[in-house]
Design a protein around this motif. Structure first.
Motif, short mmCIF file in Angstrom:
data_model
loop_
_atom_site.label_atom_id
_atom_site.label_comp_id
_atom_site.label_asym_id
_atom_site.label_seq_id
_atom_site.Cartn_x
_atom_site.Cartn_y
_atom_site.Cartn_z
N THR A 102 0.85 -1.21 0.00
CA THR A 102 0.00 0.00 0.00
C THR A 102 0.88 1.25 0.00
N GLU A 103 1.91 1.24 0.82
CA GLU A 103 2.81 2.39 0.91
C GLU A 103 3.52 2.64 -0.42
N GLN A 104 3.92 1.58 -1.11
CA GLN A 104 4.57 1.75 -2.42
C GLN A 104 3.61 2.36 -3.44
N PHE A 105 2.37 1.92 -3.45
CA PHE A 105 1.39 2.52 -4.36
C PHE A 105 1.12 3.97 -3.98
N ARG A 106 1.10 4.27 -2.68
CA ARG A 106 0.82 5.63 -2.23
C ARG A 106 1.91 6.60 -2.66
N ARG A 107 3.10 6.11 -2.89
CA ARG A 107 4.21 6.97 -3.32
C ARG A 107 4.07 7.42 -4.77
N LEU A 108 3.18 6.79 -5.53
CA LEU A 108 2.98 7.18 -6.93
C LEU A 108 2.24 8.52 -6.98
N PRO A 109 2.54 9.36 -7.99
CA PRO A 109 1.87 10.66 -8.07
C PRO A 109 0.37 10.51 -8.28
N GLY A 110 -0.38 11.30 -7.54
CA GLY A 110 -1.83 11.32 -7.70
C GLY A 110 -2.57 10.18 -7.00
N ILE A 111 -1.86 9.35 -6.25
CA ILE A 111 -2.48 8.22 -5.57
C ILE A 111 -2.56 8.51 -4.08
N ILE A 144 -4.20 7.50 -0.11
CA ILE A 144 -4.17 6.29 0.71
C ILE A 144 -5.30 5.33 0.36
N LYS A 145 -6.49 5.84 0.09
CA LYS A 145 -7.61 4.94 -0.24
C LYS A 145 -7.37 4.20 -1.55
N THR A 146 -6.92 4.93 -2.57
CA THR A 146 -6.64 4.29 -3.86
C THR A 146 -5.47 3.32 -3.73
N ALA A 147 -4.46 3.70 -2.96
CA ALA A 147 -3.30 2.82 -2.76
C ALA A 147 -3.74 1.51 -2.10
N ARG A 148 -4.59 1.61 -1.10
CA ARG A 148 -5.08 0.41 -0.41
C ARG A 148 -5.90 -0.46 -1.37
N LYS A 149 -6.72 0.19 -2.19
CA LYS A 149 -7.54 -0.53 -3.16
C LYS A 149 -6.66 -1.28 -4.17
N LEU A 150 -5.60 -0.60 -4.67
CA LEU A 150 -4.69 -1.24 -5.61
C LEU A 150 -3.93 -2.39 -4.96
N ALA A 151 -3.51 -2.21 -3.72
CA ALA A 151 -2.79 -3.28 -3.01
C ALA A 151 -3.67 -4.51 -2.85
N TYR A 152 -4.89 -4.32 -2.41
CA TYR A 152 -5.82 -5.45 -2.26
C TYR A 152 -6.08 -6.12 -3.62
N TYR A 153 -6.23 -5.30 -4.63
CA TYR A 153 -6.47 -5.85 -5.97
C TYR A 153 -5.30 -6.74 -6.41
N MET A 154 -4.07 -6.25 -6.23
CA MET A 154 -2.89 -6.99 -6.69
C MET A 154 -2.73 -8.33 -5.96
N VAL A 155 -2.95 -8.34 -4.66
CA VAL A 155 -2.75 -9.61 -3.93
C VAL A 155 -3.84 -10.63 -4.24
N GLN A 156 -4.93 -10.20 -4.82
CA GLN A 156 -6.00 -11.13 -5.18
C GLN A 156 -5.88 -11.63 -6.62
N GLN A 157 -4.90 -11.12 -7.37
CA GLN A 157 -4.72 -11.53 -8.76
C GLN A 157 -3.95 -12.85 -8.84
N PRO A 158 -4.16 -13.60 -9.94
CA PRO A 158 -3.38 -14.83 -10.12
C PRO A 158 -1.88 -14.51 -10.21
N GLU A 159 -1.08 -15.45 -9.81
CA GLU A 159 0.38 -15.29 -9.78
C GLU A 159 0.93 -14.82 -11.13
N GLU A 160 0.42 -15.39 -12.24
CA GLU A 160 0.95 -15.01 -13.56
C GLU A 160 0.61 -13.56 -13.91
N SER A 161 -0.52 -13.05 -13.47
CA SER A 161 -0.87 -11.64 -13.71
C SER A 161 0.05 -10.72 -12.93
#
Length: 196
Positions: A9-18, A20-37
């Motif tokens: 989440t912290e790594q996503f939050r460091r991106l411009p325009g992101i 904390i809420k969006t960073a958390r959403k992206l982090a949850y999304y990534m960990v739920q994706q298949p390994e190959e994705s």
């Protein structure tokens, strides 16, 4: 608690325009994706980081040097459009109406932020103008205080070289309402009006 999810989440939050809420959403999304994705995503980041670099001519981001725009003989090499960022090149290219070359400054003059003439690719622009048959330089910096200051500085510098210096027009966006436009935008729209 410092979990792997928190660190992601912290790594996503460091991106411009992101935020904390969006960073958390992206982090949850990534960990739920298949390994190959996830591996494809990581690979795309790694490839972009290792294969993209600045063109030695215009300083745009490219995977080749010189970039495809600078090396294209069909482009008008007598015109250079000066922009602040590689993203600006992409935006102008999307319009499909410009067929000249570019020069990316990588910022704008901002003394309050410690950005001066030596921090931008101005010296390289001047060198480039000595080595080519450029007839016109289009200043396409942002219409904010820093962009205007940069454009004015470059205009004064380039006019002594005997090169035609132009500034992109300012005005109302397509679909915009005049009543909601700010005074500077309206003034620019009236000043840059065109014959019909």
């Amino acid at each position: 608690m410092d979990t792997p999810l928190d660190r992601l989440t912290e790594q996503f939050r460091r991106l411009p325009g992101i935020g904390i809420k969006t960073a958390r959403k992206l982090a949850y999304y990534m960990v739920q994706q298949p390994e190959e994705s996830v591996n494809a995503f990581i690979g795309a980041i790694r490839d972009a980081k290792s294969q993209m670099h600045f063109c030695s001519v215009c300083f745009n981001l490219s995977s080749t040097d010189p970039c495809p725009i600078c090396s294209d003989p069909r482009r008008d090499h007598s015109i250079i459009c000066v922009v602040e960022t590689p993203q600006d090149v992409l935006a102008i290219e999307r319009s499909g109406d410009y067929h000249g070359l570019y020069h990316v400054l990588h910022g704008a003059l901002s003394p309050l932020d410690g950005v001066g003439v030596d921090d931008l690719r101005i010296k390289e622009l001047l060198q480039r103008l000595q080595d080519t048959e450029v007839k016109e330089v289009i200043l396409a910096t942002d219409p904010d205080v820093e962009g205007e200051a940069t454009a004015l500085y470059l205009a004064r510098l380039l006019k002594t070289a005997g090169i035609r210096v132009t500034r992109i027009a300012r005005g109302l966006p397509m679909g915009g309402d005049i009543e909601y436009a700010d005074e500077a935008t309206l003034a620019g729209a009236v000043a840059n009006r065109q014959e019909m």
